[in-house]
Design a protein around this motif. Structure first.
Motif, PDB file in Angstrom:
ATOM      1  N   ARG A  38       0.850  -1.186   0.000  1.00  0.00           N
ATOM      2  CA  ARG A  38       0.000   0.000   0.000  1.00  0.00           C
ATOM      3  C   ARG A  38       0.891   1.242   0.000  1.00  0.00           C
ATOM      4  O   ARG A  38       1.807   1.369   0.813  1.00  0.00           O
ATOM      5  N   ASN A  72       2.591  -2.058   3.836  1.00  0.00           N
ATOM      6  CA  ASN A  72       2.520  -0.641   3.536  1.00  0.00           C
ATOM      7  C   ASN A  72       3.917  -0.044   3.504  1.00  0.00           C
ATOM      8  O   ASN A  72       4.838  -0.518   4.177  1.00  0.00           O
ATOM      9  N   HIS A  84      -2.656   5.180   5.752  1.00  0.00           N
ATOM     10  CA  HIS A  84      -1.962   4.087   6.439  1.00  0.00           C
ATOM     11  C   HIS A  84      -2.031   4.186   7.959  1.00  0.00           C
ATOM     12  O   HIS A  84      -1.437   3.352   8.650  1.00  0.00           O
TER      13      HIS A  84
END
Length: 504
Positions: free
Chosen positions: A332, A405, A456
Motif C-alpha cells: 500500500r 505498507n 496508512h
C-alpha cells in the motif's frame, strides 16, 4: 311640503354619517408580514430511505392571520402540510422551497435536499456461514465529525433485493466500473449454481446476474477484475483447482481461457494507474510470474523485455525459475509515495519448488516489472531488497492473510487470532520470530483479512470464531504503528471472506 321634510331629514342623516365615516386608506391598515424565523436549513443531506422532517417556525408582524403552506420540490407542489415529511426513495439533488402565505402576502425559503446513497464509501464485508449462506455488510464513513461509524444491522443485498435469494458460497467481491461484482461458488441448502452478480455500487440493487452451470470445475475463488473496465476486456477468474476461466464483464459471460491456459497459484494482484491496469498471476506449471498489461500478454517476469513463454531465453532468464509462490502482497502506497516512486511496488515471497521451505526469497518488485531504457536501449528489470535465506518454518503460506505498507515498511500477517508484524526490509531470517502486534477476539478466533486507510494510519482486521454459530464475524480497527485498538465491531456478519474499502 311633507315630502320636502323627509328629504331634508335624509340629507341630514347622510351628512352626519359622512362626518364619522372611516376615511383611512388601505396603506394605513396594519399588515401581517410573515417571517420564517428558524427551523429550516439551506442544505439537507439524508441517506436513501431516510425520512426528513422539517418543522418551520413562523412569525407574523402586528396580527396573526390564517396561514397556508406550500412545499415545492423542483418547482412542483409536494405538500400543503405545516410540517414537511419526505422519504428519500430516489437518489439525487432536489431544489426545494417553502411558501408561506396569508391574505396580506407571502414568504419564501429555498433549500437544497441531497438524497445520498448510504453506500457511498466505507468498509464492505462479504461473508458466509458454515452452510454457505452469503451476506454483504457495509459501514458508511460518517458524513459529520460527531457521527459514529457502525456497520449496518442488515444484509445490504437482501435489503435492496427482497425478491432475490443471494446464492450460497460467496468468495470474492470487487468494485469495478460503477458496480460491485460478486462471485459465488453455489451449493448450500438450495444447491445453488455458481453465480456472478453485478450490483449498482450506490444502491446495492442487482443490475445483472448470471449462472455458470456449463463447467463442472468452475469453483471461483478470485476475481482478477480491475476497477476500470474497458469495453470488450476479458479478465481472469481463478478457480479452486488453479484453472483460470475468462470473464467478459461487459457481456456477462464466462468461457474457456484464451491467454491463461495453465494452472495458477491462489493469489492475484491487480493494479490500476491512469486508466491502465496490470494483472499478476503466478504460473505454477511454468514456475513464472505472469502479467497481463491492459489486455496484452501474458508477459513473464525476466530480464529480457516483454519475455514470452515461447521465447528462447525463457529457460535461462525466467526470474522465478524452479520456484513456488508463497505469497505476493501489493504494498500500500500513499499518492505521494506513488508519485515519488513512479511504480506500484509488490512484495513477492517464493521458495525452491518441491521443498518444504528451503531457500526462501523475498523481494520488492514493480507491477510493471518488464521495461525498456530507450536511451541506452537496454531492458530494465528493477528489483529492490532481494534477500535469500534457508527457512524451514516459514509462518506465511499462500493462504495466509497479509497486508503491507510503505509508510512503515511493514507487512502484517495472520497467525490464528494474532496479528504479527515484520519489517520487509529487515532480515528475512527474522520472519518466523516476527512479534505479535495485536491479539483479536477469543483464543479460537481466526483472522481472515486486512484493509488499510489511505493514509496508512488505521488498519482493519476481520476475523470470526468458528466455535460460535450465527453472526460470528467481527472487524476491529487498530493503529497501524502502535497496535492500539481504536474500534471494535463484533458479531455483525458471518465468517468474512473479503473486506475492502469501497470508494465513491
Amino acid at each position: 311640503m311633507k315630502n320636502f321634510k323627509w328629504l331634508l331629514l335624509l340629507l341630514s342623516v347622510s351628512f352626519f354619517t359622512a362626518c364619522f365615516e372611516d376615511k383611512s386608506t388601505p396603506a394605513d391598515k396594519p399588515l401581517s408580514n410573515i417571517t420564517i424565523e428558524q427551523g429550516i436549513d439551506s442544505v439537507y443531506n439524508i441517506y436513501k430511505f431516510d425520512t426528513l422532517v422539517i418543522k418551520p417556525v413562523i412569525s407574523q408582524e402586528n396580527v396573526d392571520k390564517p396561514l397556508s403552506y406550500t412545499w415545492e420540490i423542483d418547482l412542483q407542489p409536494y405538500s400543503h402540510d405545516e410540517v414537511f415529511e419526505y422519504v428519500g426513495n430516489d437518489l439525487g439533488k432536489f431544489n426545494c422551497r417553502l411558501i408561506v402565505e396569508n391574505e396580506d402576502g407571502k414568504a419564501f425559503y429555498p433549500f437544497v435536499l441531497y438524497v445520498n446513497s448510504d453506500y457511498e464509501y466505507g468498509i464492505t464485508v462479504l461473508s458466509r456461514d458454515n452452510d454457505g449462506k452469503s451476506m454483504l455488510s457495509f459501514m458508511q464513513e460518517p458524513m459529520t465529525e460527531d457521527a459514529v461509524a457502525q456497520f449496518t444491522a442488515y444484509d445490504c443485498f437482501a435489503r435492496n433485493n427482497p425478491d432475490e435469494a443471494f446464492a450460497a458460497g460467496a468468495v470474492d467481491v470487487v468494485q469495478s466500473g460503477g458496480r460491485l461484482i460478486i462471485a459465488c461458488q453455489g451449493g448450500g441448502e438450495r444447491n445453488d449454481e455458481p453465480t456472478i452478480y453485478y450490483l449498482n455500487e450506490k444502491t446495492m440493487v442487482i443490475e445483472n446476474m448470471f449462472t455458470v452451470p456449463e463447467y463442472d470445475d468452475f469453483k471461483p475463488t478470485i476475481l482478477g477484475v480491475p476497477s476500470v473496465s474497458p469495453i470488450g476486456s476479458i479478465y481472469p477468474i481463478v478457480c479452486e483447482n488453479g484453472k483460470v476461466y475468462d470473464f467478459s464483464v461487459t457481456e456477462g459471460v464466462v468461457s474457456e481461457p484464451l491467454k491463461h491456459k495453465h494452472t495458477y497459484a491462489q493469489n492475484c494482484l491487480v493494479d490500476v494507474k491512469g486508466g491502465y491496469y496490470d494483472i499478476l498471476l503466478f504460473d505454477n506449471d511454468n514456475k513464472a510470474m505472469s502479467l497481463i498489461y491492459n489486455g496484452y500478454g501474458p508477459f513473464y517476469c525476466g530480464e529480457p523485455y516483454n519475455m514470452m513463454l515461447g521465447d528462447s531465453l525463457f529457460a535461462t532468464k525466467n526470474h522465478f525459475a524452479n520456484r513456488e509462490l508463497i505469497t505476493m502482497v501489493k504494498i500500500r502506497m500513499t499518492q505521494a509515495q506513488k508519485n515519488q516512486t513512479g511504480h506500484q511496488e509488490l512484495l513477492a515471497m517464493t521458495k525452491l519448488a518441491g521443498t518444504p521451505g528451503i531457500s526462501t526469497r523475498t523481494e520488492v518488485l514493480y507491477t510493471d516489472f518488464w521495461g525498456y531504457d530507450y536511451v541506452n536501449q537496454t531492458s530494465v528489470f528493477p528489483v529492490a531488497n532481494q534477500q535469500v535465506t534457508t527457512m524451514m518454518n516459514n509462518p506465511v503460506k499462500i493462504s495466509t492473510p497479509c497486508i503491507a505498507n510503505k509508510t512503515y515498511y511493514t507487512m502484517f500477517f495472520a497467525d490464528g487470532n494474532k496479528v504479527r508484524r515484520w519489517n520487509y526490509t529487515s532480515n528475512i531470517a527474522d520472519l518466523p520470530k516476527a512479534p505479535t502486534l495485536l491479539t483479536v477476539g477469543s483464543p479460537t478466533a481466526q483472522i481472515t483479512g486486512f484493509e488499510m486507510s489511505e493514509d496508512h494510519k488505521v488498519t482493519y482486521v476481520s476475523f470470526y470464531d468458528p466455535q460460535k454459530e450465527g453472526l460470528n464475524g467481527s472487524v476491529w480497527l487498530f493503529n497501524t504503528d502502535t497496535g492500539e485498538v481504536l474500534e471494535k465491531h463484533d458479531n455483525f456478519c458471518y465468517r468474512p471472506v473479503k473486506m475492502f474499502y469501497k470508494t465513491r
